[in-house]
Design a protein around this motif. Structure first.
Motif, PDB file in Angstrom:
ATOM      1  N   MET A   1       0.851  -1.207   0.000  1.00 55.57           N
ATOM      2  CA  MET A   1       0.000   0.000   0.000  1.00 55.57           C
ATOM      3  C   MET A   1       0.881   1.250   0.000  1.00 55.57           C
ATOM      4  SD  MET A   1      -3.054   1.454   0.248  1.00 55.57           S
ATOM      5  CE  MET A   1      -4.300   0.251   0.686  1.00 55.57           C
ATOM      6  N   VAL A   2       0.615   2.132  -0.948  1.00 52.22           N
ATOM      7  CA  VAL A   2       1.350   3.390  -1.027  1.00 52.22           C
ATOM      8  C   VAL A   2       0.606   4.440  -0.207  1.00 52.22           C
ATOM      9  CG1 VAL A   2       1.909   5.288  -2.595  1.00 52.22           C
ATOM     10  CG2 VAL A   2       2.398   2.951  -3.271  1.00 52.22           C
ATOM     11  N   SER A   3       1.364   5.179   0.581  1.00 49.35           N
ATOM     12  CA  SER A   3       0.750   6.198   1.427  1.00 49.35           C
ATOM     13  C   SER A   3       1.121   7.593   0.906  1.00 49.35           C
ATOM     14  CB  SER A   3       1.261   5.992   2.858  1.00 49.35           C
ATOM     15  OG  SER A   3       0.974   7.120   3.613  1.00 49.35           O
ATOM     16  N   LEU A   4       0.099   8.337   0.493  1.00 48.07           N
ATOM     17  CA  LEU A   4       0.327   9.692  -0.021  1.00 48.07           C
ATOM     18  C   LEU A   4      -0.203  10.702   0.985  1.00 48.07           C
ATOM     19  CD1 LEU A   4      -0.984   9.221  -3.692  1.00 48.07           C
ATOM     20  CD2 LEU A   4       1.359   8.911  -2.844  1.00 48.07           C
ATOM     21  N   LEU A   5       0.478  11.838   1.070  1.00 49.05           N
ATOM     22  CA  LEU A   5      -0.026  12.931   1.903  1.00 49.05           C
ATOM     23  C   LEU A   5      -0.273  14.141   1.011  1.00 49.05           C
ATOM     24  CD1 LEU A   5      -0.579  13.830   4.890  1.00 49.05           C
ATOM     25  CD2 LEU A   5       1.629  14.994   4.757  1.00 49.05           C
ATOM     26  N   GLY A   6      -1.482  14.675   1.072  1.00 55.88           N
ATOM     27  CA  GLY A   6      -1.806  15.893   0.342  1.00 55.88           C
ATOM     28  C   GLY A   6      -1.850  17.069   1.285  1.00 55.88           C
ATOM     29  N   ILE A   7      -1.305  18.208   0.827  1.00 55.01           N
ATOM     30  CA  ILE A   7      -1.388  19.437   1.611  1.00 55.01           C
ATOM     31  C   ILE A   7      -2.085  20.484   0.766  1.00 55.01           C
ATOM     32  CG2 ILE A   7      -0.145  21.219   2.883  1.00 55.01           C
ATOM     33  CD1 ILE A   7       2.233  19.388   3.099  1.00 55.01           C
ATOM     34  N   SER A   8      -3.169  21.048   1.291  1.00 50.16           N
ATOM     35  CA  SER A   8      -3.801  22.178   0.620  1.00 50.16           C
ATOM     36  C   SER A   8      -3.088  23.452   1.017  1.00 50.16           C
ATOM     37  CB  SER A   8      -5.276  22.280   1.007  1.00 50.16           C
ATOM     38  OG  SER A   8      -5.785  23.544   0.586  1.00 50.16           O
ATOM     39  N   GLY A   9      -2.776  24.274   0.026  1.00 47.97           N
ATOM     40  CA  GLY A   9      -2.059  25.517   0.284  1.00 47.97           C
ATOM     41  C   GLY A   9      -2.967  26.680   0.619  1.00 47.97           C
ATOM     42  N   SER A  10      -4.213  26.405   0.979  1.00 54.08           N
ATOM     43  CA  SER A  10      -5.143  27.471   1.355  1.00 54.08           C
ATOM     44  C   SER A  10      -5.680  27.221   2.747  1.00 54.08           C
ATOM     45  CB  SER A  10      -6.313  27.517   0.365  1.00 54.08           C
ATOM     46  OG  SER A  10      -7.298  28.443   0.804  1.00 54.08           O
ATOM     47  N   LEU A  11      -5.864  28.307   3.493  1.00 50.87           N
ATOM     48  CA  LEU A  11      -6.416  28.200   4.847  1.00 50.87           C
ATOM     49  C   LEU A  11      -7.928  28.407   4.858  1.00 50.87           C
ATOM     50  CD1 LEU A  11      -3.693  30.351   6.691  1.00 50.87           C
ATOM     51  CD2 LEU A  11      -3.850  27.851   6.622  1.00 50.87           C
ATOM     52  N   ARG A  12      -8.508  28.817   3.736  1.00 49.13           N
ATOM     53  CA  ARG A  12      -9.946  29.133   3.683  1.00 49.13           C
ATOM     54  C   ARG A  12     -10.789  27.901   3.916  1.00 49.13           C
ATOM     55  NH1 ARG A  12     -13.133  31.231  -0.399  1.00 49.13           N
ATOM     56  NH2 ARG A  12     -12.245  29.753  -1.896  1.00 49.13           N
ATOM     57  N   ALA A  13     -11.845  28.061   4.731  1.00 50.43           N
ATOM     58  CA  ALA A  13     -12.752  26.938   4.965  1.00 50.43           C
ATOM     59  C   ALA A  13     -13.392  26.483   3.656  1.00 50.43           C
ATOM     60  CB  ALA A  13     -13.824  27.339   5.975  1.00 50.43           C
ATOM     61  N   SER A  14     -13.746  27.432   2.778  1.00 55.18           N
ATOM     62  CA  SER A  14     -14.381  27.027   1.503  1.00 55.18           C
ATOM     63  C   SER A  14     -13.394  27.009   0.348  1.00 55.18           C
ATOM     64  CB  SER A  14     -15.517  27.968   1.130  1.00 55.18           C
ATOM     65  OG  SER A  14     -16.035  28.638   2.200  1.00 55.18           O
ATOM     66  N   SER A  15     -12.150  26.703   0.648  1.00 58.13           N
ATOM     67  CA  SER A  15     -11.103  26.682  -0.371  1.00 58.13           C
ATOM     68  C   SER A  15     -11.383  25.668  -1.481  1.00 58.13           C
ATOM     69  CB  SER A  15      -9.782  26.306   0.321  1.00 58.13           C
ATOM     70  OG  SER A  15      -8.869  25.751  -0.600  1.00 58.13           O
ATOM     71  N   PHE A  16     -11.206  26.109  -2.731  1.00 59.50           N
ATOM     72  CA  PHE A  16     -11.326  25.197  -3.862  1.00 59.50           C
ATOM     73  C   PHE A  16     -10.203  24.152  -3.820  1.00 59.50           C
ATOM     74  CE2 PHE A  16     -13.362  29.047  -5.884  1.00 59.50           C
ATOM     75  CZ  PHE A  16     -14.650  28.509  -5.886  1.00 59.50           C
ATOM     76  N   ASN A  17      -9.026  24.570  -3.352  1.00 56.15           N
ATOM     77  CA  ASN A  17      -7.899  23.635  -3.336  1.00 56.15           C
ATOM     78  C   ASN A  17      -8.071  22.555  -2.269  1.00 56.15           C
ATOM     79  OD1 ASN A  17      -5.718  24.533  -5.405  1.00 56.15           O
ATOM     80  ND2 ASN A  17      -6.650  26.386  -4.589  1.00 56.15           N
ATOM     81  N   THR A  18      -8.624  22.956  -1.119  1.00 58.49           N
ATOM     82  CA  THR A  18      -8.937  21.944  -0.106  1.00 58.49           C
ATOM     83  C   THR A  18     -10.041  21.016  -0.629  1.00 58.49           C
ATOM     84  OG1 THR A  18      -8.308  23.514   1.606  1.00 58.49           O
ATOM     85  CG2 THR A  18      -9.608  21.618   2.312  1.00 58.49           C
ATOM     86  N   ALA A  19     -11.003  21.593  -1.343  1.00 59.07           N
ATOM     87  CA  ALA A  19     -12.077  20.779  -1.940  1.00 59.07           C
ATOM     88  C   ALA A  19     -11.486  19.798  -2.962  1.00 59.07           C
ATOM     89  CB  ALA A  19     -13.115  21.678  -2.600  1.00 59.07           C
ATOM     90  N   SER A  69       4.688   9.330   5.189  1.00 55.84           N
ATOM     91  CA  SER A  69       4.106   9.048   3.872  1.00 55.84           C
ATOM     92  C   SER A  69       5.211   8.661   2.890  1.00 55.84           C
ATOM     93  CB  SER A  69       3.360  10.277   3.358  1.00 55.84           C
ATOM     94  OG  SER A  69       4.298  11.252   2.920  1.00 55.84           O
ATOM     95  N   ASP A  70       4.758   8.147   1.730  1.00 57.67           N
ATOM     96  CA  ASP A  70       5.717   7.777   0.680  1.00 57.67           C
ATOM     97  C   ASP A  70       5.829   8.860  -0.388  1.00 57.67           C
ATOM     98  OD1 ASP A  70       6.091   5.089   1.749  1.00 57.67           O
ATOM     99  OD2 ASP A  70       4.063   4.689   1.017  1.00 57.67           O
ATOM    100  N   GLY A  71       4.814   9.700  -0.473  1.00 50.40           N
ATOM    101  CA  GLY A  71       4.811  10.737  -1.515  1.00 50.40           C
ATOM    102  C   GLY A  71       3.937  11.898  -1.098  1.00 50.40           C
ATOM    103  N   LEU A  72       4.260  13.080  -1.641  1.00 45.10           N
ATOM    104  CA  LEU A  72       3.628  14.322  -1.204  1.00 45.10           C
ATOM    105  C   LEU A  72       2.932  15.000  -2.382  1.00 45.10           C
ATOM    106  CD1 LEU A  72       3.399  16.385   1.150  1.00 45.10           C
ATOM    107  CD2 LEU A  72       5.605  17.312   0.398  1.00 45.10           C
ATOM    108  N   LEU A  73       1.646  15.340  -2.182  1.00 39.54           N
ATOM    109  CA  LEU A  73       0.869  16.034  -3.211  1.00 39.54           C
ATOM    110  C   LEU A  73       0.601  17.454  -2.735  1.00 39.54           C
ATOM    111  CD1 LEU A  73      -0.821  15.917  -5.858  1.00 39.54           C
ATOM    112  CD2 LEU A  73      -2.755  15.168  -4.446  1.00 39.54           C
TER     113      LEU A  73
END
Ligand code: FMN
Length: 187
Positions: A1-19, A69-73
Motif C-alpha cells: 500500500m502506497v501512502s500519499l499525503l496531500g497538503i492544501s495551500g489554502s487556509l480558507r474553509a471554503s477553499s477550492f484547493n482543499t475541496a 508518507s511515501d509521496g507528497l501532493l
C-alpha cells in the motif's frame, strides 16, 4: 500500500484547493491511500523564533506526517501568478533542520495540482513551484498535469466535486502519481 499525503495551500474553509484535495482522496485507487494535512497553526518563518524555540509544534507535526508518507501532493492555489506566501512559508519552515528528524524533501516523490476560479487553473503557480522543488531535491513527478480552471462551476457550494470530466482527470492524476511513488519504493 502506497501512502500519499496531500497538503492544501489554502487556509480558507471554503477553499477550492482543499475541496480538490478532498475530492482526490477517494480516487487514489485500491493500492494507495491519500491523507490530507493542513497548514493551520504554522507561524510566519522567523529565524529568531527558530533559534529561541526550535521547530514550532505545527511544523513538527507536518514534518512527521510527511515522513510517515511515501509521496507528497501539493494542492496549490495561485496568487499573483506565483505560489501563495502561506504555502511557501510552510515549505520554508519544513525545509529547516529539526534535531532528530531527517530532511522531509530530499528525494521525496512530489506532485503539484491546483484549482482557480480563473481560466488558467494555476498554471503559473505550478510552474513557480518547480525551482523551489528542484532546490529542495524532491523527486518531482512530471508524468501528469492537472489545472482545474473555473473552479466555481466545478465544485458545488458544499465543496463537492460536480464535474465528471475533472473527476476522471483527478483520478488519473492521483493514480498515476501513486504508481510512480510505488515504483520509487521498489527501486
Ligand atoms: C492575493 C491574491 C492573488 C490572486 N492571484 C491570482 C492569480 O494570479 N491567478 C489566479 O488564477 N487566481 C488568483 N487569485 C484568485 C485565487 O485563485 C482564488 O482566490 C482562489 O479561490 C484561491 O484558492 P482557494 O479557493 O483554495 O483559497 C488570487 C487571490 C488572491 C487572494
Amino acid at each position: 500500500m502506497v501512502s500519499l499525503l496531500g497538503i492544501s495551500g489554502s487556509l480558507r474553509a471554503s477553499s477550492f484547493n482543499t475541496a480538490l484535495l478532498r475530492a482526490a482522496q477517494p480516487l487514489a485507487g485500491d493500492s494507495a491511500r491519500l491523507d490530507a494535512a493542513t497548514l493551520h497553526g504554522i507561524p510566519l518563518y522567523d529565524g529568531d523564533l527558530e533559534q529561541r524555540e526550535g521547530t514550532p509544534a505545527a511544523v513538527r507535526t507536518l514534518k512527521e506526517q510527511i515522513l510517515a508518507s511515501d509521496g507528497l501532493l501539493l494542492v496549490s492555489p495561485e496568487y499573483n501568478n506565483g505560489v501563495p506566501g502561506v504555502f511557501k512559508n510552510a515549505v520554508d519552515w519544513l525545509s529547516r533542520p529539526t534535531p532528530g528528524l531527517p530532511d522531509v524533501f530530499r528525494e521525496r516523490p512530489v506532485a503539484v495540482i491546483g484549482a482557480s476560479p480563473g481560466g488558467f487553473g494555476t498554471i503559473l503557480s505550478q510552474a513557480h513551484w518547480l525551482p523551489v522543488l528542484r532546490t529542495l531535491g524532491t523527486h518531482t513527478w512530471q508524468g501528469g498535469r492537472l489545472m482545474v480552471s473555473r473552479a466555481s462551476s466545478v465544485f458545488g457550494e458544499d465543496g463537492t466535486l460536480q464535474d465528471d470530466k475533472v473527476r476522471q482527470q483527478l483520478g488519473e492524476f492521483v493514480q498515476g502519481f501513486a504508481a510512480f511513488v510505488a515504483g520509487t519504493k521498489r527501486g
